[in-house]
Design an enzyme around this catalytic site. Structure first.
Site, PDB file in Angstrom:
ATOM      1  N   CYS A  96     -20.047 -13.317  -4.783  1.00  8.64           N
ATOM      2  CA  CYS A  96     -21.031 -12.406  -4.153  1.00  8.64           C
ATOM      3  C   CYS A  96     -22.452 -12.843  -4.534  1.00  8.64           C
ATOM      4  O   CYS A  96     -23.391 -12.600  -3.767  1.00  8.64           O
ATOM      5  CB  CYS A  96     -20.831 -10.970  -4.610  1.00  8.64           C
ATOM      6  SG  CYS A  96     -19.452 -10.133  -3.806  1.00  8.64           S
ATOM      7  N   CYS A 114     -19.257  -2.060   5.687  1.00  6.49           N
ATOM      8  CA  CYS A 114     -19.489  -2.929   4.519  1.00  6.49           C
ATOM      9  C   CYS A 114     -18.880  -4.314   4.738  1.00  6.49           C
ATOM     10  O   CYS A 114     -19.338  -5.298   4.160  1.00  6.49           O
ATOM     11  CB  CYS A 114     -18.979  -2.279   3.227  1.00  6.49           C
ATOM     12  SG  CYS A 114     -17.213  -1.982   3.191  1.00  6.49           S
ATOM     13  N   ASP A 153       0.835  -1.196   0.000  1.00 10.88           N
ATOM     14  CA  ASP A 153       0.000   0.000   0.000  1.00 10.88           C
ATOM     15  C   ASP A 153       0.873   1.251   0.000  1.00 10.88           C
ATOM     16  O   ASP A 153       0.522   2.261   0.603  1.00 10.88           O
ATOM     17  CB  ASP A 153      -0.894  -0.048   1.268  1.00 10.88           C
ATOM     18  CG  ASP A 153      -2.044   0.951   1.190  1.00 10.88           C
ATOM     19  OD1 ASP A 153      -2.357   1.384   0.083  1.00 10.88           O
ATOM     20  OD2 ASP A 153      -2.601   1.285   2.253  1.00 10.88           O
TER      21      ASP A 153
HETATM   22  S1  SF4 Z   1     -21.877  -7.985   1.390  1.00 10.02           S
HETATM   23 FE1  SF4 Z   1     -21.107  -7.107  -0.535  1.00 10.02          FE
HETATM   24  S2  SF4 Z   1     -19.060  -7.952  -0.768  1.00 10.02           S
HETATM   25 FE2  SF4 Z   1     -20.117  -9.252   0.745  1.00 10.02          FE
HETATM   26  S3  SF4 Z   1     -21.002 -10.936  -0.479  1.00 10.02           S
HETATM   27 FE3  SF4 Z   1     -22.578  -9.322  -0.293  1.00 10.02          FE
HETATM   28  S4  SF4 Z   1     -22.278  -8.099  -2.161  1.00 10.02           S
HETATM   29 FE4  SF4 Z   1     -20.425  -9.304  -1.912  1.00 10.02          FE
END
Ligand code: SF4
Length: 355
Positions: free
Chosen positions: A194, A250, A140
């Site tokens: 995903c 996320c 990074d």
């Molecule tokens: S939360 Fe987002 S990154 Fe994780 S599986 Fe679902 S779509 Fe994919």
């Protein structure tokens, strides 16, 4: 370097050495990152990089590795888990508005130092085996498309939130790379898993994932609290809540993170109780305390002013009773005189939340 090397054997040795050194996985990528380059240019064109001009400045160097290091033939990609065991869960912190929610990767020692030192050990092992070889280590730290490289090296897939996901380890890991002039055979990419899930898109507090794989940094709490040097736009301040350094939302909602492995690295253990600490306590740190307590931590990079700015926003979002409200107001006011104009404006915003 020795002649007539058995590169298949060397590749297997590199993967084993990486594990011995403490990485969880290593893989090999080739140097064709054209697809990632197209995605990057599209992202830049939409101005999703905000003020991160360096993202545009390095142009093709990012996705044409030979422009960064001319003799590069292959890239060794490694990953290192960072989630410490026995933490107060992040999701329980974001609902306790008086506590600080700090991205889990930033609780301990600066990962750049930890990974760089391990990568150098790996390069040293290779040198001991085959003699000098051309290489550079990165973490990074340069225009390197580390997620795209890791994906090509078989370490996982880029999820809709744009982080790398691994089907056996989730996404709480760091990446590192060795660009090398060794013609190692690339690994196979993992599949994309995903599926129809959109959890991260739905749950992002500031709607920063504007489409699958497209994060508008100008809306992203990680960008707003870490990269952003100026004011935090008023429209995002309430949504930021108590997230004062980065944001893990996320990742927290991603179903693949049930496979997270905790780390044994002592360097990533939380320092100064940063995994469970009151916002007011942090806000009362003097600049000297900030510098001392964040020594060797990634948090130090944002500087005291941005730290106080972020804390003022967090404090403005505390939900509380009348008695504590007076204490919060007094704490905020006590910092007004000594603060920069930037921090003052955020303190005044916080004070207004208690009107
Ligand atoms: S939360 Fe987002 S990154 Fe994780 S599986 Fe679902 S779509 Fe994919």
């Amino acid at each position: 370097m020795q002649q007539n090397l058995d590169y298949q054997h060397l590749k297997a040795q590199i993967k084993n050495w990486a594990l011995e050194i403490g990485f969880q996985q290593a893989g090999i990528s080739d140097v064709n990152l054209n697809e990632a380059g197209k995605h990057l240019n599209n992202w830049l064109q939409k101005q999703y990089h905000g003020d991160m001009e360096y993202m545009a400045r390095h142009g093709e160097k990012r996705y044409i590795p030979k422009q960064l290091i001319p003799d590069t033939l292959s890239i060794i990609s490694v990953r290192l888990d960072y989630m410490p065991a026995h933490l107060t869960p992040y999701e329980s912190l974001t609902i306790q508005s008086n506590k600080a929610a700090i991205s889990r990767y930033a609780l301990g020692r600066d990962y750049h130092k930890v990974i760089r030192s391990k990568l150098k050990k790996l390069a040293q092992k290779i040198t001991e085996e085959i003699g000098d070889f051309g290489h550079r280590v990165f973490t990074d730290s340069a225009p390197v498309m580390e997620k795209a490289i890791a994906e090509k090296a078989g370490l996982g897939w880029i999820g809709k939130h744009s982080n790398l996901l691994n089907s056996k380890a989730g996404s709480y890991f760091f990446l590192g790379e060795i660009y090398t002039d060794l013609p190692l055979e690339p690994d196979q990419k993992q599949g994309f898993h995903c599926g129809s899930c959109t959890q991260c898109i739905q749950d992002c507090p500031t709607d920063a994932i504007v489409a699958p794989f497209q994060v508008d940094a100008r809306r992203c709490i990680s960008y707003l609290t870490i990269e952003n040097k100026g004011p935090i736009p008023v429209e995002f301040r309430q949504a930021i809540g108590n997230r004062i350094y980065g944001c893990d939302d996320c990742q927290v909602v991603c179903p693949w993170n049930k496979f997270t492995h905790t780390t044994h690295e002592l360097d990533f253990q939380p320092r100064n109780d940063l995994d469970d600490i009151q916002l007011l306590e942090l806000f009362n740190w003097t600049e000297n305390e900030f510098l001392n307590k964040t020594q060797g931590s990634p948090i130090r990079r944002i500087g005291y002013e941005a730290w106080q700015r972020n804390l003022a926003v967090g404090i403005g979002n505390i939900k509380t009773n009348e008695k504590t409200k007076q204490k919060i107001i007094a704490t905020l006011k006590a910092k007004l005189d000594e603060s920069s104009d930037l921090v003052k404006e955020h303190i005044n915003w916080a004070l207004n939340q208690f009107q």
